[in-house]
Design a protein around this motif. Structure first.
Motif, PDB file in Angstrom:
ATOM      1  N   MET A 285       0.788  -1.225   0.000  1.00  0.00           N
ATOM      2  CA  MET A 285       0.000   0.000   0.000  1.00  0.00           C
ATOM      3  C   MET A 285       0.825   1.282   0.000  1.00  0.00           C
ATOM      4  O   MET A 285       0.378   2.297  -0.541  1.00  0.00           O
ATOM      5  CB  MET A 285      -0.941   0.017   1.209  1.00  0.00           C
ATOM      6  CG  MET A 285      -2.144  -0.892   1.069  1.00  0.00           C
ATOM      7  SD  MET A 285      -2.997  -0.782  -0.533  1.00  0.00           S
ATOM      8  CE  MET A 285      -3.312   0.958  -0.674  1.00  0.00           C
ATOM      9  N   VAL A 286       2.007   1.274   0.597  1.00  0.00           N
ATOM     10  CA  VAL A 286       2.768   2.526   0.722  1.00  0.00           C
ATOM     11  C   VAL A 286       3.144   3.135  -0.630  1.00  0.00           C
ATOM     12  O   VAL A 286       2.864   4.311  -0.877  1.00  0.00           O
ATOM     13  CB  VAL A 286       4.012   2.313   1.613  1.00  0.00           C
ATOM     14  CG1 VAL A 286       4.982   3.486   1.488  1.00  0.00           C
ATOM     15  CG2 VAL A 286       3.591   2.164   3.069  1.00  0.00           C
ATOM     16  N   PRO A 287       3.772   2.370  -1.549  1.00  0.00           N
ATOM     17  CA  PRO A 287       4.125   2.996  -2.841  1.00  0.00           C
ATOM     18  C   PRO A 287       2.921   3.525  -3.627  1.00  0.00           C
ATOM     19  O   PRO A 287       2.969   4.654  -4.127  1.00  0.00           O
ATOM     20  CB  PRO A 287       4.851   1.863  -3.591  1.00  0.00           C
ATOM     21  CG  PRO A 287       5.366   0.968  -2.522  1.00  0.00           C
ATOM     22  CD  PRO A 287       4.328   1.004  -1.450  1.00  0.00           C
ATOM     23  N   PRO A 288       1.797   2.759  -3.759  1.00  0.00           N
ATOM     24  CA  PRO A 288       0.656   3.312  -4.495  1.00  0.00           C
ATOM     25  C   PRO A 288       0.058   4.563  -3.855  1.00  0.00           C
ATOM     26  O   PRO A 288      -0.432   5.450  -4.556  1.00  0.00           O
ATOM     27  CB  PRO A 288      -0.368   2.162  -4.467  1.00  0.00           C
ATOM     28  CG  PRO A 288       0.425   0.932  -4.270  1.00  0.00           C
ATOM     29  CD  PRO A 288       1.566   1.345  -3.390  1.00  0.00           C
ATOM     30  N   VAL A 289       0.103   4.651  -2.510  1.00  0.00           N
ATOM     31  CA  VAL A 289      -0.434   5.827  -1.827  1.00  0.00           C
ATOM     32  C   VAL A 289       0.506   7.026  -1.985  1.00  0.00           C
ATOM     33  O   VAL A 289       0.069   8.156  -2.257  1.00  0.00           O
ATOM     34  CB  VAL A 289      -0.663   5.530  -0.325  1.00  0.00           C
ATOM     35  CG1 VAL A 289      -0.931   6.817   0.448  1.00  0.00           C
ATOM     36  CG2 VAL A 289      -1.831   4.562  -0.155  1.00  0.00           C
ATOM     37  N   LEU A 290       1.807   6.788  -1.824  1.00  0.00           N
ATOM     38  CA  LEU A 290       2.770   7.888  -1.873  1.00  0.00           C
ATOM     39  C   LEU A 290       2.986   8.418  -3.286  1.00  0.00           C
ATOM     40  O   LEU A 290       3.323   9.591  -3.457  1.00  0.00           O
ATOM     41  CB  LEU A 290       4.112   7.447  -1.275  1.00  0.00           C
ATOM     42  CG  LEU A 290       4.153   7.232   0.232  1.00  0.00           C
ATOM     43  CD1 LEU A 290       5.564   6.878   0.679  1.00  0.00           C
ATOM     44  CD2 LEU A 290       3.673   8.469   0.972  1.00  0.00           C
ATOM     45  N   HIS A 291       2.802   7.562  -4.296  1.00  0.00           N
ATOM     46  CA  HIS A 291       3.086   7.973  -5.673  1.00  0.00           C
ATOM     47  C   HIS A 291       2.340   9.241  -6.080  1.00  0.00           C
ATOM     48  O   HIS A 291       2.968  10.223  -6.501  1.00  0.00           O
ATOM     49  CB  HIS A 291       2.772   6.817  -6.626  1.00  0.00           C
ATOM     50  CG  HIS A 291       2.960   7.145  -8.059  1.00  0.00           C
ATOM     51  ND1 HIS A 291       1.919   7.253  -8.956  1.00  0.00           N
ATOM     52  CD2 HIS A 291       4.074   7.412  -8.770  1.00  0.00           C
ATOM     53  CE1 HIS A 291       2.378   7.559 -10.143  1.00  0.00           C
ATOM     54  NE2 HIS A 291       3.688   7.663 -10.061  1.00  0.00           N
ATOM     55  N   PRO A 292       1.001   9.293  -5.974  1.00  0.00           N
ATOM     56  CA  PRO A 292       0.310  10.534  -6.365  1.00  0.00           C
ATOM     57  C   PRO A 292       0.619  11.697  -5.432  1.00  0.00           C
ATOM     58  O   PRO A 292       0.626  12.855  -5.867  1.00  0.00           O
ATOM     59  CB  PRO A 292      -1.174  10.153  -6.302  1.00  0.00           C
ATOM     60  CG  PRO A 292      -1.243   8.981  -5.395  1.00  0.00           C
ATOM     61  CD  PRO A 292       0.040   8.240  -5.575  1.00  0.00           C
TER      62      PRO A 292
END
Length: 315
Positions: A285-292
């Motif tokens: 979850m961290v990379p998909p959340v932080l990306h935008p």
């Protein structure tokens, strides 16, 4: 164990996912932050795709790679988190053997894809900073498409052995997976045979992809830093390096949880299982959340377009 019981699990038709073992009573509470993060990831990454598609000035290589990363994050999180939430909310623990293999394949291929796209973005930064006059001629739409295809093919091929090997093993112990998705190591540990090939291949894949991609990223940034230090003023150096901050944050958001999660599952024998599974969930979850958030906050063009959308809606 009798022969009749052994043959029942040679080719299990379904697996049972436990969610987060040992924390079943807290599943509902744990689902709240994961559901919120998934909603943010979906909304944020779709927003990036929408902005880049509708804004003509953003039709550049860096933003194309940004969209590729957004798509891979969307598919990665969607391949695992909805099933996790269905376990937490509806106790829907069953997953068919074929669906389990498909999920496993998607997780590993998308993980490699994300890493490959970050390498492509590092190359884009290298050309933009070290050879700015050749940037538009080097990274044409055709070249960007070929890079994207190469990334997809590499990750897809490297992920093929995972489900192929898992399908070969006999399962005579149990069909209960102590995880919220069909994680490779968690599944092969259920086999009643020597699984060293699967384990070694998983470690090889991790070290090969991160090692090779990390090497190319390091080479790119070595050249970038050399070019930055040759700039005449401090302001110019800071401004140029500032164009790389978002990419460096994205690299950290992907590689740190990935390496930590993979190594802990292989070598963290004394670590509580529920902690390992939670770490795996954070990695998903961290990379998909932080990306935008990273690119929305740090990229002037996207930030400007977002402000235009909100001010237009207000008026």
């Amino acid at each position: 164990m009798s022969e009749s019981n052994r043959t029942n699990f040679i080719n299990p038709s379904t697996f049972i996912l436990l969610g987060i073992p040992g924390l079943e009573a807290a599943h509902i509470w744990i689902s709240i932050p994961f559901c919120a993060m998934y909603a943010i990831a979906v909304l944020g990454n779709f927003t990036i795709l929408f902005i880049v598609k509708t804004e003509q000035s953003l039709h550049e290589p860096m933003f194309y790679f940004l969209c590729m990363l957004a798509v891979s994050y969307l598919v990665m999180s969607t391949s695992t988190i909805p099933k996790m939430l269905s376990i937490f909310w509806f106790n829907s623990r069953e997953i068919s053997f074929s669906a389990c293999l498909i999920q496993m394949y998607f997780v590993h291929s998308l993980s490699g894809m994300e890493s490959g796209i970050l390498v492509a973005m590092a190359f884009d930064r290298y050309v933009a900073i070290c050879h700015p006059l050749r940037h538009s001629m080097t990274l044409t739409n055709s070249v960007v498409a070929k890079i994207g295809l190469a990334v997809v093919l590499r990750s897809g091929i490297l992920a093929l052995p995972y489900p192929f090997l898992v399908r070969q093993w006999p399962y005579c112990r149990t069909n209960i997976i102590p995880h919220f998705y069909c994680q490779h190591i968690a599944v092969v540990k259920l086999a009643c045979t020597d699984i060293r090939i699967s384990s070694y291949y998983g470690l090889f894949d991790l070290l090969f992809v991160i090692g090779m991609d990390g090497f190319f990223i390091a080479v790119s940034y070595t050249q970038i830093l050399r070019a930055i230090f040759r700039l005449p003023t401090k302001d110019a150096r800071l401004k140029t390096f500032g164009t790389c901050i978002s990419h460096l944050c994205a690299i950290s958001a992907l590689y740190v949880p990935d390496v930590f999660s993979s190594l802990m599952f292989r070598f963290g024998h004394n670590v509580p299982l529920h902690f390992l599974v939670l770490i795996s969930g954070v990695y998903h979850m961290v990379p998909p959340v932080l990306h935008p958030i990273i690119y929305g906050a740090r990229t002037k063009q996207i930030r400007g377009r977002l402000l235009q959308l909100f001010t237009h809606n207000d008026t």
